[in-house]
Design a protein around this motif. Structure first.
Motif, mmCIF file in Angstrom:
data_model
loop_
_atom_site.group_PDB
_atom_site.id
_atom_site.type_symbol
_atom_site.label_atom_id
_atom_site.label_comp_id
_atom_site.label_asym_id
_atom_site.label_seq_id
_atom_site.Cartn_x
_atom_site.Cartn_y
_atom_site.Cartn_z
ATOM 1 N N CYS A 221 0.859 -1.187 0.000
ATOM 2 C CA CYS A 221 0.000 0.000 0.000
ATOM 3 C C CYS A 221 0.891 1.231 0.000
ATOM 4 O O CYS A 221 2.110 1.140 0.195
ATOM 5 C CB CYS A 221 -0.931 0.003 1.214
ATOM 6 N N LEU A 222 0.271 2.393 -0.220
ATOM 7 C CA LEU A 222 1.011 3.650 -0.145
ATOM 8 C C LEU A 222 1.408 3.897 1.307
ATOM 9 O O LEU A 222 0.561 3.976 2.189
ATOM 10 C CB LEU A 222 0.141 4.800 -0.651
ATOM 11 N N GLY A 223 2.696 3.985 1.536
ATOM 12 C CA GLY A 223 3.182 4.159 2.897
ATOM 13 C C GLY A 223 4.138 5.320 3.018
ATOM 14 O O GLY A 223 4.453 6.010 2.029
ATOM 15 N N TYR A 224 4.640 5.533 4.228
ATOM 16 C CA TYR A 224 5.494 6.674 4.532
ATOM 17 C C TYR A 224 6.600 6.225 5.481
ATOM 18 O O TYR A 224 6.540 5.140 6.059
ATOM 19 C CB TYR A 224 4.670 7.797 5.177
ATOM 20 N N ASN A 225 7.588 7.062 5.644
ATOM 21 C CA ASN A 225 8.640 6.775 6.623
ATOM 22 C C ASN A 225 8.292 7.511 7.911
ATOM 23 O O ASN A 225 8.810 8.581 8.206
ATOM 24 C CB ASN A 225 9.999 7.226 6.087
ATOM 25 N N TYR A 226 7.371 6.924 8.681
ATOM 26 C CA TYR A 226 6.843 7.557 9.879
ATOM 27 C C TYR A 226 7.207 6.778 11.153
ATOM 28 O O TYR A 226 6.567 6.947 12.181
ATOM 29 C CB TYR A 226 5.318 7.652 9.785
ATOM 30 N N ARG A 227 8.211 5.935 11.089
ATOM 31 C CA ARG A 227 8.519 5.093 12.247
ATOM 32 C C ARG A 227 9.070 5.908 13.421
ATOM 33 O O ARG A 227 9.762 6.896 13.234
ATOM 34 C CB ARG A 227 9.554 4.028 11.857
ATOM 35 N N MET A 228 8.793 5.430 14.634
ATOM 36 C CA MET A 228 9.454 5.946 15.835
ATOM 37 C C MET A 228 10.776 5.213 15.999
ATOM 38 O O MET A 228 10.864 4.003 15.756
ATOM 39 C CB MET A 228 8.595 5.741 17.080
ATOM 40 N N ASN A 229 11.828 5.938 16.412
ATOM 41 C CA ASN A 229 13.118 5.277 16.634
ATOM 42 C C ASN A 229 13.233 4.767 18.072
ATOM 43 O O ASN A 229 12.439 5.115 18.946
ATOM 44 C CB ASN A 229 14.282 6.201 16.271
ATOM 45 N N GLU A 230 14.220 3.931 18.301
ATOM 46 C CA GLU A 230 14.397 3.276 19.595
ATOM 47 C C GLU A 230 14.746 4.254 20.721
ATOM 48 O O GLU A 230 14.349 4.056 21.868
ATOM 49 C CB GLU A 230 15.493 2.209 19.494
ATOM 50 N N MET A 231 15.482 5.312 20.388
ATOM 51 C CA MET A 231 15.851 6.282 21.425
ATOM 52 C C MET A 231 14.621 7.032 21.933
ATOM 53 O O MET A 231 14.468 7.241 23.139
ATOM 54 C CB MET A 231 16.896 7.250 20.870
ATOM 55 N N ALA A 232 13.749 7.413 21.005
ATOM 56 C CA ALA A 232 12.514 8.083 21.409
ATOM 57 C C ALA A 232 11.656 7.168 22.273
ATOM 58 O O ALA A 232 11.087 7.590 23.286
ATOM 59 C CB ALA A 232 11.737 8.541 20.173
ATOM 60 N N ALA A 233 11.558 5.902 21.878
ATOM 61 C CA ALA A 233 10.743 4.949 22.639
ATOM 62 C C ALA A 233 11.324 4.716 24.031
ATOM 63 O O ALA A 233 10.582 4.607 25.014
ATOM 64 C CB ALA A 233 10.641 3.633 21.878
ATOM 65 N N ALA A 234 12.650 4.637 24.128
ATOM 66 C CA ALA A 234 13.291 4.451 25.437
ATOM 67 C C ALA A 234 12.975 5.621 26.366
ATOM 68 O O ALA A 234 12.677 5.435 27.552
ATOM 69 C CB ALA A 234 14.804 4.309 25.253
ATOM 70 N N MET A 235 13.012 6.814 25.808
ATOM 71 C CA MET A 235 12.659 7.999 26.588
ATOM 72 C C MET A 235 11.182 7.968 26.976
ATOM 73 O O MET A 235 10.808 8.295 28.112
ATOM 74 C CB MET A 235 12.965 9.257 25.772
ATOM 75 N N GLY A 236 10.347 7.529 26.037
ATOM 76 C CA GLY A 236 8.917 7.440 26.305
ATOM 77 C C GLY A 236 8.579 6.474 27.419
ATOM 78 O O GLY A 236 7.661 6.720 28.216
ATOM 79 N N LEU A 237 9.286 5.371 27.509
ATOM 80 C CA LEU A 237 9.053 4.400 28.575
ATOM 81 C C LEU A 237 9.296 5.010 29.951
ATOM 82 O O LEU A 237 8.548 4.754 30.908
ATOM 83 C CB LEU A 237 9.953 3.171 28.366
ATOM 84 N N VAL A 238 10.338 5.826 30.058
ATOM 85 C CA VAL A 238 10.620 6.506 31.325
ATOM 86 C C VAL A 238 9.550 7.551 31.623
ATOM 87 O O VAL A 238 9.028 7.643 32.738
ATOM 88 C CB VAL A 238 12.016 7.161 31.286
ATOM 89 N N GLN A 239 9.211 8.344 30.609
ATOM 90 C CA GLN A 239 8.239 9.413 30.792
ATOM 91 C C GLN A 239 6.852 8.871 31.143
ATOM 92 O O GLN A 239 6.131 9.469 31.951
ATOM 93 C CB GLN A 239 8.161 10.256 29.516
ATOM 94 N N LEU A 240 6.472 7.751 30.540
ATOM 95 C CA LEU A 240 5.153 7.178 30.809
ATOM 96 C C LEU A 240 4.998 6.821 32.284
ATOM 97 O O LEU A 240 3.927 6.993 32.872
ATOM 98 C CB LEU A 240 4.923 5.950 29.922
ATOM 99 N N LYS A 241 6.076 6.327 32.901
ATOM 100 C CA LYS A 241 6.029 6.007 34.324
ATOM 101 C C LYS A 241 5.815 7.253 35.189
ATOM 102 O O LYS A 241 5.288 7.173 36.287
ATOM 103 C CB LYS A 241 7.328 5.306 34.739
ATOM 104 N N LYS A 242 6.229 8.395 34.676
ATOM 105 C CA LYS A 242 6.136 9.648 35.426
ATOM 106 C C LYS A 242 4.853 10.420 35.129
ATOM 107 O O LYS A 242 4.553 11.413 35.808
ATOM 108 C CB LYS A 242 7.336 10.545 35.091
ATOM 109 N N LEU A 243 4.113 9.999 34.090
ATOM 110 C CA LEU A 243 3.011 10.806 33.575
ATOM 111 C C LEU A 243 1.969 11.146 34.634
ATOM 112 O O LEU A 243 1.574 12.308 34.779
ATOM 113 C CB LEU A 243 2.354 10.090 32.386
ATOM 114 N N ASP A 244 1.507 10.162 35.376
ATOM 115 C CA ASP A 244 0.463 10.439 36.376
ATOM 116 C C ASP A 244 0.970 11.395 37.454
ATOM 117 O O ASP A 244 0.210 12.231 37.961
ATOM 118 C CB ASP A 244 -0.041 9.140 36.993
#
Length: 388
Positions: A221-244
Motif C-alpha cells: 500500500c502507499l506508505g510513509y517513513n513515519y517510524r518511531m526510533n528506539e531512542m525516542a521509545a526508550a525515553m517514552g518508557l521513562v516518561q510514561l512512568k512519570k506521567l500520572d
C-alpha cells in the motif's frame, strides 16, 4: 521587566531519560525494535486499549489514522476551528475536505450541536480535539457518529491521561492519536502514537508507517517513513512512568490558581467552567480575556511578561481563516478543491462561527508545570489579580 521570570513550560527530563537513551545508543539498535514494541504495549495498557502503533510525530499519527480508515479524495472530515493546524492538514494530506465546526465556549472543544449541522452525504469522520487537557463531549459525539455511520478519531495531543466519565481519552473513539512533542504532558523529544481497540487497524498502521512494507521487499500500500526510533521509545518508557505524577502536579497547580482567582473576581478575565464528568489534566491552565469589555489580550500578555510571568497565547484566529485554506491550493493542482464539483467546495471565506470568533486569540495559558513552587503560584495569583 521583573527580575523574577516564571516560564510557562519547561522540559521535565533528567538522568533517567539520559540513561535510557544512552543504553540504546551503545546498543547500536536504533530503528524500530524492542523498545518501540515495549512502549506501544505499555502505552496501550495505560489507556486500556487493545493495541498501539508508535510513530515519529503526532501529525504522522493523524495522517496514518486517516489512511487506515480509507478516507480519501473528496470525502469530508469534520474538525474543530480552534486547534493546531495539523488536525486539518492531516485531512488535506489524504486529499479529503476539512469541514469546520464551532466549539463550546467553556470546554473549547468541538460542539456536538454544530457537528450535526455540518454532516452531509460526503462526511466520513469527526476529529474531536481534547483541548488544553480537557475532553470533548464524547457521549454525544459517538452517538452522532453511530447514527450517521461515521468514524471518530480522537486528537489527544493535549490530553494524555485525561479522563472522560472514567475512561481515558484515546480509548473512547474508534482511534486515538497522541503527540509526544517536547512541551506535552510527556515527551519523547518528538513522536506520536495511534491507539485503537481494533487490532487490524493497528496492524495496518504499522504497515503504512514503514513504506507500506510487509517484509523487506513487498510494498502492499502507499506508505510513509513515519517510524518511531528506539531512542525516542526508550525515553517514552521513562516518561510514561512519570506521567500520572506530572499530571497530579499540573492539576494541583492549576486548581490552586483558578480557585484563588475565582475569589478575587476581576473584570478582565473569565475562568472557564470545569465539568465534574472530566478529570482535566491542564495542558494549559486557561483564562479567557474579556475582549468584549475592551481588554486586549496582547496587552495582557505583555503586562504579565513585564511582571515576570510567561503565558501561552496561540490559535489567534479560526483555522478557516488560514491562508492555506482560503487559497484553496494545498497541492499545486488545487486538489482536493479543484477536483470537486463547484457546488461541493466549502465557502470558507463566508464562514462565521460565533464561539470560535469570540475566543480566538483571547485564551491565555498560565504557568502550571510541575516544578512551580508555592511562592511562584502565589505570585502568579497576586499579579493577575492586581493587573488592572
Amino acid at each position: 521587566m521583573s527580575e523574577r521570570f516564571i516560564k510557562v513550560a519547561i522540559p521535565l527530563t533528567g538522568e533517567e531519560e539520559a540513561e535510557a537513551i544512552r543504553e540504546v545508543v551503545l546498543s547500536g539498535h536504533f530503528v524500530s525494535g524492542q523498545k518501540v514494541e515495549e512502549f506501544e504495549k505499555n502505552f496501550a495498557s495505560y489507556l486500556g486499549v487493545v493495541a498501539a502503533s508508535a510513530v515519529n510525530s503526532g501529525t504522522a499519527a493523524l495522517h496514518i489514522a486517516m489512511a487506515v480508515l480509507g478516507i480519501g479524495p473528496g470525502q469530508e472530515v469534520i474538525v474543530p476551528s480552534l486547534t493546531f493546524m495539523s488536525t486539518v492538514t492531516s485531512v488535506l494530506h489524504q486529499n479529503a475536505v476539512p469541514i469546520f465546526a464551532d466549539i463550546d465556549k467553556d470546554s473549547f472543544c468541538i460542539s456536538p450541536d454544530d457537528i450535526k449541522k455540518r454532516i452531509t452525504s460526503r462526511t466520513r469522520a469527526i476529529i474531536p480535539v481534547h483541548y488544553f487537557g480537557n475532553a470533548a463531549n464524547m457521549d454525544e459525539i459517538m452517538d452522532i457518529a453511530q447514527r450517521h455511520g461515521l468514524h471518530v478519531i480522537e486528537d489527544c495531543a493535549q490530553s494524555h491521561g485525561t479522563l472522560y466519565k472514567g475512561k481515558k481519552t484515546g480509548s473512547i473513539g474508534h482511534m486515538g492519536v497522541f503527540s509526544f512533542f517536547a512541551t506535552k504532558h510527556m515527551t519523547t523529544g518528538e513522536g506520536g502514537i495511534i491507539t485503537s481497540n481494533n487490532e487490524e487497524w493497528i496492524k495496518q498502521a504499522n504497515i503504512i508507517r514503514s513504506h507500506g512494507l510487509i517484509n523487506r521487499d513487498d510494498h502492499v500500500c502507499l506508505g510513509y517513513n513515519y517510524r518511531m526510533n528506539e531512542m525516542a521509545a526508550a525515553m517514552g518508557l521513562v516518561q510514561l512512568k512519570k506521567l500520572d505524577g506530572f499530571n497530579g502536579k499540573r492539576i494541583k497547580n492549576s486548581l490552586f490558581i483558578l480557585n484563588e482567582l475565582t475569589k478575587r473576581r476581576q473584570s478582565w478575565f473569565r475562568i472557564p467552567k470545569l465539568s465534574s464528568d472530566i478529570k482535566h489534566t491542564f495542558f494549559w491552565c486557561p483564562l479567557v480575556v474579556r475582549s468584549e469589555d475592551g481588554y486586549k489580550t496582547e496587552e495582557v500578555v505583555k503586562k504579565l511578561r513585564d511582571k515576570g510571568i510567561e503565558v501561552r497565547q496561540r490559535y489567534k484566529e479560526p483555522l478557516y481563516k488560514q491562508k492555506i485554506i482560503l487559497d484553496y491550493k494545498p497541492y499545486p493542482g488545487g486538489c482536493p478543491f479543484a477536483c470537486l464539483p463547484s457546488s461541493d467546495v466549502p465557502d470558507y471565506a463566508s464562514l462565521y462561527l460565533p464561539n470560535v470568533e469570540a475566543l480566538s486569540g483571547n485564551i491565555i495559558g498560565l504557568p502550571n508545570h510541575p516544578v512551580l513552587t508555592d511562592e511562584d503560584l502565589i505570585y502568579i495569583v497576586d499579579t493577575i489579580a492586581s493587573l488592572y
